[in-house]
Scaffold this active site. Structure first.
Site, PDB file in Angstrom:
ATOM      1  CB  ILE A 123     -48.995  76.981   8.925  1.00  0.00           C
ATOM      2  CG1 ILE A 123     -50.336  76.241   8.886  1.00  0.00           C
ATOM      3  CG2 ILE A 123     -48.142  76.492  10.086  1.00  0.00           C
ATOM      4  CD1 ILE A 123     -50.230  74.834   8.338  1.00  0.00           C
ATOM      5  CB  CYS A 124     -46.420  81.884  10.957  1.00  0.00           C
ATOM      6  SG  CYS A 124     -47.661  83.079  10.405  1.00  0.00           S
TER       7      CYS A 124
END
Length: 268
Positions: free
Chosen positions: A115-116
């Site tokens: 997850i950025c």
């Protein structure tokens, strides 16, 4: 440590499923217990948590896709792991709802589950603060599920590819219903879901409220059935299966109705 081993560790530093032998501090355990208790006593809208039975610092989370987006009504399963010095350092987090690493739900949700997100240290932007807490992380996950995820792609403005927004959104909608709805609910009904029991119950409780919207969304895209899902970057995502999805939704609805009827009879 060899350079190869260090590089491997860097590649998985974000991943909560990678085992570590570090013992949590008492501050960490106290904070996690308190936050989980608070989130269970006062749940965030569409977000639920359950501590792992074997490891209090490993948290299972269910986030329901927000309304008005291609993710609406999807049941997205996340795993978080709080480091020993939490809340000084942020938790590690991974999206588990990826069809075994096959589905990229947006530029911020990669196929491998990464997850950025800046507060997790995996993306640009504001850094982590201990005031964020687990609730802040869950709200951030919801905020990443945007109305038009294609606009989050790097270089979108420069490329001026607004004509591709609807095509990209159609793919995300299809995969949300296929993976985050049908796969997720079917597994809960079969008893094979990797979700903890309390989160399975939330999935089965929430599904009926979204069922009409699922069917409307699928019905509006039935004409795409059989056509290829190719995103604006030329990546092939498979074939639209909207007719199959409609059948699966109807079967799931019947399965939940039967389950509810059986439970009512059991308690009468």
């Amino acid at each position: 440590m060899s350079s190869g081993l260090q590089a491997a560790n860097n590649r998985t530093a974000w991943d909560p499923t990678v085992n570590d032998c570090e013992q949590p501090s008492q501050q960490c355990l106290f904070r996690v217990r308190r936050e989980i208790a608070d989130l269970n006593a006062h749940p965030l809208p569409g977000a639920f948590v359950a501590a792992d039975e074997q490891d209090l610092t490993r948290i299972h989370a269910l986030v329901v896709g927000p309304g008005g987006t291609p993710y609406e009504g999807g049941f997205f399963y996340y795993m978080l792991k709080c480091p020993p010095d939490y809340p000084v350092s942020p938790p590690r987090a991974r999206l588990m709802t990826t069809d075994a690493g096959l589905v990229k739900f947006s530029p911020n949700f990669e196929e491998n589950g990464k997850i950025c997100l800046s507060i997790l240290g995996t993306g640009p932007g504001p850094a982590w603060s201990q005031y964020h807490g687990l609730g802040g992380v869950l709200l951030s996950f919801q905020s990443l599920m945007t109305v038009s995820p294609y606009r989050d792609e790097p270089g979108y403005e420069a490329q001026n590819q607004s004509r591709n927004v609807s095509r990209y959104d159609a793919i995300i909608l299809h995969e949300t219903i296929r993976v985050a709805v049908c796969d997720q609910v079917e597994a809960c009904l079969r008893g094979t879901s990797s979700l903890p029991p309390t989160l399975r119950e939330q999935v089965l409780l929430w599904f009926p409220g979204f069922c009409d919207k699922y069917e409307q969304a699928v019905g509006a895209h039935l004409h795409l059935t059989g056509s290829e899902m190719t995103d604006p970057y030329g990546d092939w995502r498979g074939v639209f299966q909207y007719e199959t999805l409609l059948e699966r939704l109807q079967n799931v609805k019947e399965g939940i109705a039967k389950r509810s009827g059986a439970r009512v009879r059991t308690h009468t």
